[in-house]
Design an enzyme around this catalytic site. Structure first.
Site, PDB file in Angstrom:
ATOM      1  N   LYS A  96      36.222 -51.331  55.302  1.00 55.00           N
ATOM      2  CA  LYS A  96      37.082 -51.310  55.935  1.00 55.00           C
ATOM      3  C   LYS A  96      37.693 -51.075  56.450  1.00 55.00           C
ATOM      4  O   LYS A  96      38.534 -51.075  57.757  1.00 55.00           O
ATOM      5  CB  LYS A  96      38.671 -51.562  54.703  1.00 55.00           C
ATOM      6  CG  LYS A  96      40.263 -52.084  55.414  1.00 55.00           C
ATOM      7  CD  LYS A  96      40.872 -51.968  53.900  1.00 55.00           C
ATOM      8  CE  LYS A  96      42.032 -51.803  54.386  1.00 55.00           C
ATOM      9  NZ  LYS A  96      43.023 -52.088  52.813  1.00 55.00           N
ATOM     10  N   GLN A  97      37.694 -49.645  56.496  1.00 60.07           N
ATOM     11  CA  GLN A  97      38.172 -48.526  57.948  1.00 60.07           C
ATOM     12  C   GLN A  97      36.926 -47.404  57.847  1.00 60.07           C
ATOM     13  O   GLN A  97      35.986 -48.172  56.813  1.00 60.07           O
ATOM     14  CB  GLN A  97      39.340 -47.805  57.478  1.00 60.07           C
ATOM     15  CG  GLN A  97      39.566 -47.100  56.241  1.00 60.07           C
ATOM     16  CD  GLN A  97      41.189 -47.533  56.022  1.00 60.07           C
ATOM     17  OE1 GLN A  97      41.885 -48.056  55.431  1.00 60.07           O
ATOM     18  NE2 GLN A  97      42.070 -46.468  56.215  1.00 60.07           N
ATOM     19  N   GLU A 139      39.138 -48.469  51.495  1.00 58.78           N
ATOM     20  CA  GLU A 139      38.915 -49.257  50.261  1.00 58.78           C
ATOM     21  C   GLU A 139      38.492 -50.515  49.810  1.00 58.78           C
ATOM     22  O   GLU A 139      39.127 -51.975  49.240  1.00 58.78           O
ATOM     23  CB  GLU A 139      40.752 -49.647  50.486  1.00 58.78           C
ATOM     24  CG  GLU A 139      41.471 -48.015  50.315  1.00 58.78           C
ATOM     25  CD  GLU A 139      43.062 -49.037  51.317  1.00 58.78           C
ATOM     26  OE1 GLU A 139      43.115 -49.892  51.462  1.00 58.78           O
ATOM     27  OE2 GLU A 139      43.865 -47.343  50.314  1.00 58.78           O
ATOM     28  N   TRP A 142      48.525 -41.366  54.095  1.00 59.63           N
ATOM     29  CA  TRP A 142      48.185 -40.145  54.490  1.00 59.63           C
ATOM     30  C   TRP A 142      47.704 -40.729  55.905  1.00 59.63           C
ATOM     31  O   TRP A 142      48.001 -40.219  56.959  1.00 59.63           O
ATOM     32  CB  TRP A 142      46.242 -40.566  53.539  1.00 59.63           C
ATOM     33  CG  TRP A 142      45.914 -41.230  53.709  1.00 59.63           C
ATOM     34  CD1 TRP A 142      45.973 -43.319  54.393  1.00 59.63           C
ATOM     35  CD2 TRP A 142      44.702 -41.659  55.197  1.00 59.63           C
ATOM     36  NE1 TRP A 142      44.604 -43.756  54.531  1.00 59.63           N
ATOM     37  CE2 TRP A 142      44.073 -42.883  55.380  1.00 59.63           C
ATOM     38  CE3 TRP A 142      43.653 -40.385  55.047  1.00 59.63           C
ATOM     39  CZ2 TRP A 142      42.833 -43.279  56.202  1.00 59.63           C
ATOM     40  CZ3 TRP A 142      42.408 -41.118  55.616  1.00 59.63           C
ATOM     41  CH2 TRP A 142      41.769 -42.303  56.112  1.00 59.63           C
ATOM     42  N   ASP A 143      48.980 -41.387  56.194  1.00 61.20           N
ATOM     43  CA  ASP A 143      49.118 -42.123  57.690  1.00 61.20           C
ATOM     44  C   ASP A 143      49.603 -41.237  58.020  1.00 61.20           C
ATOM     45  O   ASP A 143      48.849 -40.840  59.648  1.00 61.20           O
ATOM     46  CB  ASP A 143      50.005 -43.137  57.402  1.00 61.20           C
ATOM     47  CG  ASP A 143      48.707 -45.054  56.696  1.00 61.20           C
ATOM     48  OD1 ASP A 143      48.559 -44.857  56.167  1.00 61.20           O
ATOM     49  OD2 ASP A 143      49.154 -45.658  57.369  1.00 61.20           O
TER      50      ASP A 143
END
Ligand code: IFM
Length: 721
Positions: A583-584, A471, A331-332
């Site tokens: 994580k993000q 994640e 998805w980056d």
């Protein structure tokens, strides 16, 4: 000299070898070549990756096969081999010129015997003709008289960290002035042809050829006196069976035309192509040189990774700059990198969206294997769109860790649809939407329609057992990002179908039949949208990241400082799940993408809750640039600039210690978003694009260009202070 157009290294430090190889990656949208040295170095990761040249490999399914070192040159100075780990380095400078994509190095070196030479290299992968690669080498004697030999060939024994993808197929000497080598990948059967020629200027030149097996080589010999220079140009052409039906003929013909043009002319057309590219793509930040360079460097890395003439490939998480993630697409690309292309180089964005269209068959297989309908994009995707996420990866202690992303990180399916829609909104490319994009949006909606589960007790739809963008937590239920983006996908599909009915009724009819878009299915979609679980407190606006997140243990990340590793590495995979540590950005990512649907107060409430819980320094590199954009849009310039700086340091400073595996391409795209959507405050309004700038302290002026619905817009923003 233009300001902030050069990435420079003034000292050779073997301990940063891999980091610098990544930083000095060059390329042209067809291939990427790490900045390994022409003469080689022990322990180097000399990698050239060509878009689409995948081959099978255990565990990670498929990976891009490392191609031969087209830039390889061996220099013999009076019989002694030029190599940096021997003799003495008296002066050293390496520089990547972002304006032209030329990587240059100049070294003054004293050989073990005591001969001093100045060796200068420059090389580029032509942006004007992606099949042409060139190196120029100049050797000047400082203090010795004697023979110099330069060997340049096609080293065909090449591996991926020990794994051999290539089989030798053919080689030969080309009439008079070149050599040819042909290899083929073992499992996928892709043929690669390389042609190579050396041209020399200097005193008493002698040419020779060695037809060594798998390494046909050309030689130039000369005698140097103090002050004299030998100049050798190595020209290489390269094609694969993905490009042409006759690899050998095409490669050799292109070599002949490259030889006829010569190095200087090839360089001139390359430079002109780059100049046209920068005319459209550059961002100029006056008053902050570090930011100016970091952003330009990021755009350079995106531009050399973007396929220009091939719509069956896309940019991988580590672009073409290293082995990290094996060339797989995440998805980056759609969420982090594509906005730059959509707004600035829409033709390239279209290519990459077409990659998703061409891989719909893989996405459909994946959905069907799970028992669902429609298209479910793979978390990691390669040539076919089938899932390529490894199920297991080794941990640093040698144990195996199960990776669940390929099974349950579903949100990528909506992310791809989101990028298609965004591209259409910005470009008004109705033909793309009608012919390709609509099918992506409708078939992904079909997946969500069957994936949503009806809970008979709560009488709500749920999406259970997933991984959201964060994640650190897996097997969670009702992740806000996933559920809300699924609803967005379904709503958008209904909108697009209505648009098709209006604008292209025949296409609407054919898609209704092909995708079985019955009135019952559409009514089911509406029901799912209306009754999907979205965990948000109606009074405060605070989202719960997933069911039960608020019951996980709260923790202060500050208590773990100073640290140099991720929270997951410190606490362990299982233990981290017990905590409220991200994580993000997850909820914040949702609010960033769907900002217009939420009140600024809701964004602030969630920002205040989730930011302190996010492992921004060592979690995912994807987070900081987006947090910067979001903070700037809220007017919090201090937070925005802090996050922006963190992102800007990622690769140039190796802030996370893993740049050696490849460029963090999502961060590069995120930096563009931080500047354009964040500090410039670009908003899409019914009247068009508007800027609501808030420039960080010291930024005197910010300039960039965008495309909007066929118009080219130039933004020139100046600080009031
Ligand atoms: O796609 C990302 C993911 O969000 C975090 N882990 C790394 C992946 C590839 O960059």
């Amino acid at each position: 000299m233009m300001q902030n157009w050069h990435v420079v290294e003034t000292e050779f430090a073997p301990e940063t070898l891999h980091h610098k190889e990544t930083v000095f990656t060059t390329g042209n949208g067809y291939l990427g070549t790490r900045g390994a040295f022409e003469e080689g170095y022990p322990g180097e990761r000399a990698v050239t990756l060509i878009h689409g040249v995948f081959d099978d490999v255990p565990i990670v399914h498929t990976e891009l096969a490392n191609a031969p070192r087209w830039y390889a040159l061996t220099l013999l100075i009076d019989g002694e081999r030029f190599r940096l780990e021997q003799g003495q380095i008296l002066a050293y400078r390496r520089q990547l010129d972002l304006a032209t994509g030329v990587l240059a190095r100049i070294v003054r070196w004293r050989s073990p015997k005591g001969h001093t030479v100045e060796v200068a290299f420059e090389r580029f992968a032509s942006l004007a003709d992606e099949h042409v690669l060139a190196v120029r080498c100049r050797v000047t004697s400082v203090d010795f008289s004697g023979p110099v030999e330069i060997r340049g060939g096609l080293p065909g024994l090449v591996d991926n960290d020990g794994f051999m993808h290539w089989e030798w197929r053919d080689q030969g000497i080309l009439a008079g002035d070149g050599v040819y080598l042909e290899l083929g990948t073992r499992a996928s059967g892709i043929v690669l042809g390389l042609g190579c020629a050396l041209a020399a200027q200097g005193e008493s030149i002698v040419h020779a050829v060695q037809d060594c097996e798998a390494h046909p080589t050309l030689l130039v010999r000369s005698q140097l006196q103090p002050g004299a220079t030998l100049v050798v140009d190595k020209l290489t052409t390269l094609f694969t069976s993905r490009d042409t039906g006759d690899v050998r003929t095409t490669t050799v013909a292109r070599l002949r035309s490259a030889i006829a043009a010569g190095y200087a002319a090839l360089r001139a057309v390359n430079d002109a192509a780059w100049s046209r590219e920068w005319e459209v793509c550059d961002i100029q930040i006056e008053g902050d040189d570090a930011a100016d360079l970091a952003v330009r460097y990021s755009l350079f890395q995106l531009l050399i990774a973007a396929p220009r003439r091939d719509d069956r490939v896309s940019i991988a998480a580590k672009s073409l700059s290293g082995y990290g993630y094996r060339g797989h697409v995440f998805w980056d690309t759609e969420i982090f990198m594509l906005p730059f292309f959509t707004y600035v180089r829409p033709e390239l964005a279209r290519n990459m969206l077409m990659y998703r269209y061409h891989t719909l068959a893989g996405a459909r297989r994946k959905a069907a294997e799970g028992g669902w309908e429609g298209a479910m994009f793979s978390w990691e995707s390669a040539a076919t769109g089938d899932e390529t996420t490894p199920r297991w990866v080794p941990a640093p202690d040698g144990s195996l860790v199960r990776i669940w992303c390929g099974d349950i990180e579903l949100h990528i399916t909506a992310d791809v649809a989101f990028a298609v829609y965004q591209y259409w909104q910005i470009t008004a490319d109705d033909a793309f939407l009608r012919d390709f994009g609509a099918e992506i949006i409708l078939d992904t909606a079909r997946f969500w329609g069957t994936r949503a589960e009806w809970n008979t007790v709560s009488e709500r739809y749920e999406i259970n057992d997933v991984i959201g963008p964060d994640e650190y937590h897996d097997h969670v239920d009702n992740n806000a990002f996933t559920n809300r983006m699924a609803v967005w996908n379904l709503q958008t599909a209904l909108e697009i179908l209505a648009w098709l009915d209006e604008q292209a009724p025949e296409k609407a009819a054919s898609l209704r039949t092909a995708l079985d878009l019955t009135p019952e299915r559409l009514s089911h979609w509406r029901d799912v949208c209306a009754r999907m679980v979205i965990l948000q407190n109606p009074e405060t606006g605070l989202f719960e990241q997933f069911e039960g997140f608020f019951e996980r243990r709260p923790v202060s990340l500050e208590d773990f400082e100073p640290r140099s590793t991720s929270m997951q590495a410190l606490l362990g995979i299982e233990e981290t799940q017990a905590y409220q540590i991200l994580k993000q950005p997850d909820v914040l990512m949702l609010l960033y993408l769907l900002e217009s649907a939420y009140d600024p107060a809701v964004i602030k409430t969630n920002w205040d809750y989730y930011t302190p819980r996010t492992d921004l320094t060592y979690g995912s590199s994807l987070g900081p640039a987006i947090q910067a954009a979001l903070a700037a849009r809220q007017g919090d310039l201090e937070a925005a600039y802090g996050h922006f700086t963190l992102a800007a340091r990622t690769d140039l400073q190796d802030a996370r210690g893993n740049t050696g595996e490849g460029i963090h391409a999502a961060t590069a795209g995120g930096l563009w978003q931080a500047v354009v959507f964040g500090f410039a405050g670009i908003r899409l309004t019914p009247g068009g694009l508007e800027a609501h700038p808030m420039l960080p302290d010291g930024w005197r002026r910010l300039r960039f260009r965008l495309h909007y619905r066929g118009k080219r817009l130039a933004f020139d923003l100046r600080s009031a202070g």
